[in-house]
Design a protein around this motif. Structure first.
Motif, PDB file in Angstrom:
ATOM      1  N   PRO A  74      45.336  46.359  27.542  1.00 19.87           N
ATOM      2  CA  PRO A  74      43.883  46.287  27.742  1.00 19.87           C
ATOM      3  C   PRO A  74      43.330  47.629  28.178  1.00 19.87           C
ATOM      4  CG  PRO A  74      45.016  45.324  29.607  1.00 19.87           C
ATOM      5  CD  PRO A  74      46.070  45.686  28.607  1.00 19.87           C
ATOM      6  N   GLU A 112      39.419  49.960  29.021  1.00 20.93           N
ATOM      7  CA  GLU A 112      38.007  49.868  29.382  1.00 20.93           C
ATOM      8  C   GLU A 112      37.356  51.230  29.168  1.00 20.93           C
ATOM      9  OE1 GLU A 112      37.884  48.667  33.476  1.00 20.93           O
ATOM     10  OE2 GLU A 112      38.962  50.418  34.168  1.00 20.93           O
ATOM     11  N   ASN A 119      41.955  46.485  36.329  1.00 26.51           N
ATOM     12  CA  ASN A 119      42.291  45.187  36.919  1.00 26.51           C
ATOM     13  C   ASN A 119      43.279  44.366  36.089  1.00 26.51           C
ATOM     14  OD1 ASN A 119      40.518  44.774  34.843  1.00 26.51           O
ATOM     15  ND2 ASN A 119      39.262  43.277  35.909  1.00 26.51           N
ATOM     16  N   ARG A 120      43.827  44.937  35.007  1.00 28.17           N
ATOM     17  CA  ARG A 120      44.793  44.217  34.168  1.00 28.17           C
ATOM     18  C   ARG A 120      45.893  45.164  33.711  1.00 28.17           C
ATOM     19  NH1 ARG A 120      45.179  38.725  34.042  1.00 28.17           N
ATOM     20  NH2 ARG A 120      43.122  37.830  34.010  1.00 28.17           N
ATOM     21  N   ASP A 121      47.136  44.736  33.871  1.00 31.46           N
ATOM     22  CA  ASP A 121      48.272  45.506  33.372  1.00 31.46           C
ATOM     23  C   ASP A 121      48.598  45.073  31.949  1.00 31.46           C
ATOM     24  OD1 ASP A 121      48.675  46.897  35.763  1.00 31.46           O
ATOM     25  OD2 ASP A 121      49.928  45.298  36.587  1.00 31.46           O
ATOM     26  N   SER A 122      49.308  45.918  31.249  1.00 30.11           N
ATOM     27  CA  SER A 122      49.811  45.553  29.928  1.00 30.11           C
ATOM     28  C   SER A 122      50.746  44.359  30.071  1.00 30.11           C
ATOM     29  CB  SER A 122      50.577  46.722  29.315  1.00 30.11           C
ATOM     30  OG  SER A 122      49.733  47.825  29.145  1.00 30.11           O
ATOM     31  N   VAL A 123      50.817  43.556  29.032  1.00 29.78           N
ATOM     32  CA  VAL A 123      51.689  42.386  29.047  1.00 29.78           C
ATOM     33  C   VAL A 123      52.400  42.296  27.696  1.00 29.78           C
ATOM     34  CG1 VAL A 123      49.874  40.796  28.261  1.00 29.78           C
ATOM     35  CG2 VAL A 123      51.805  39.915  29.564  1.00 29.78           C
ATOM     36  N   TRP A 145      44.462  34.890  29.028  1.00 25.91           N
ATOM     37  CA  TRP A 145      43.549  36.001  29.334  1.00 25.91           C
ATOM     38  C   TRP A 145      43.551  37.045  28.213  1.00 25.91           C
ATOM     39  CZ3 TRP A 145      44.683  41.135  29.720  1.00 25.91           C
ATOM     40  CH2 TRP A 145      46.003  41.506  29.937  1.00 25.91           C
ATOM     41  N   VAL A 146      44.686  37.216  27.522  1.00 25.49           N
ATOM     42  CA  VAL A 146      44.748  38.152  26.399  1.00 25.49           C
ATOM     43  C   VAL A 146      43.874  37.637  25.258  1.00 25.49           C
ATOM     44  CG1 VAL A 146      46.271  39.084  24.596  1.00 25.49           C
ATOM     45  CG2 VAL A 146      47.010  39.086  26.991  1.00 25.49           C
ATOM     46  N   TRP A 154      40.297  38.355  26.051  1.00 20.91           N
ATOM     47  CA  TRP A 154      39.910  39.725  26.407  1.00 20.91           C
ATOM     48  C   TRP A 154      38.805  40.207  25.465  1.00 20.91           C
ATOM     49  CZ3 TRP A 154      40.700  42.643  30.498  1.00 20.91           C
ATOM     50  CH2 TRP A 154      40.414  43.996  30.422  1.00 20.91           C
ATOM     51  N   TYR A 156      41.203  47.314  23.332  1.00 19.62           N
ATOM     52  CA  TYR A 156      42.638  47.151  23.558  1.00 19.62           C
ATOM     53  C   TYR A 156      43.392  47.730  22.379  1.00 19.62           C
ATOM     54  CZ  TYR A 156      42.390  43.381  20.150  1.00 19.62           C
ATOM     55  OH  TYR A 156      42.192  42.667  18.991  1.00 19.62           O
TER      56      TYR A 156
END
Length: 95
Positions: A14, A16, A37-41, A77-78, A81, A85
């Protein structure tokens, strides 16, 4: 090249838009950064969902790879999004 046993590891990154170092009020100096506020997953999809008709894994950041954001295996959440990204793909480790 076909492989019925392996999955494809999909890493969702993600991002921004943030003000650049020379930010002007017209918004012309924006740059992409990793989302604060979001890490890669990473999640896995079946071989057939992450490869083309010849069995080649979708290239990183390609249109096809980026479409894996909406795959049912992706975290909720992905899938939801709405910001920018990119997606990277690779053969999942068989353990």
């Amino acid at each position: 090249m076909t492989n019925d046993k392996s999955n494809i590891a999909v890493t969702f990154n993600p991002q921004e838009w943030v003000d650049g170092p020379y930010h002007l009020d017209d918004g012309a100096d924006k740059q992409l950064n990793p989302a604060e506020n979001r890490d890669s997953v990473t999640f896995e999809v079946p071989w057939e969902d992450g490869t083309d008709e010849e069995g080649t894994i979708f290239p990183d950041e390609s249109y096809e790879a980026n479409q894996l954001q909406s795959h049912p295996a992706a975290p909720e959440w992905v899938q939801n999004w709405e910001g920018p990204y990119y997606v990277r793909t690779e053969l999942a480790d068989d353990e």
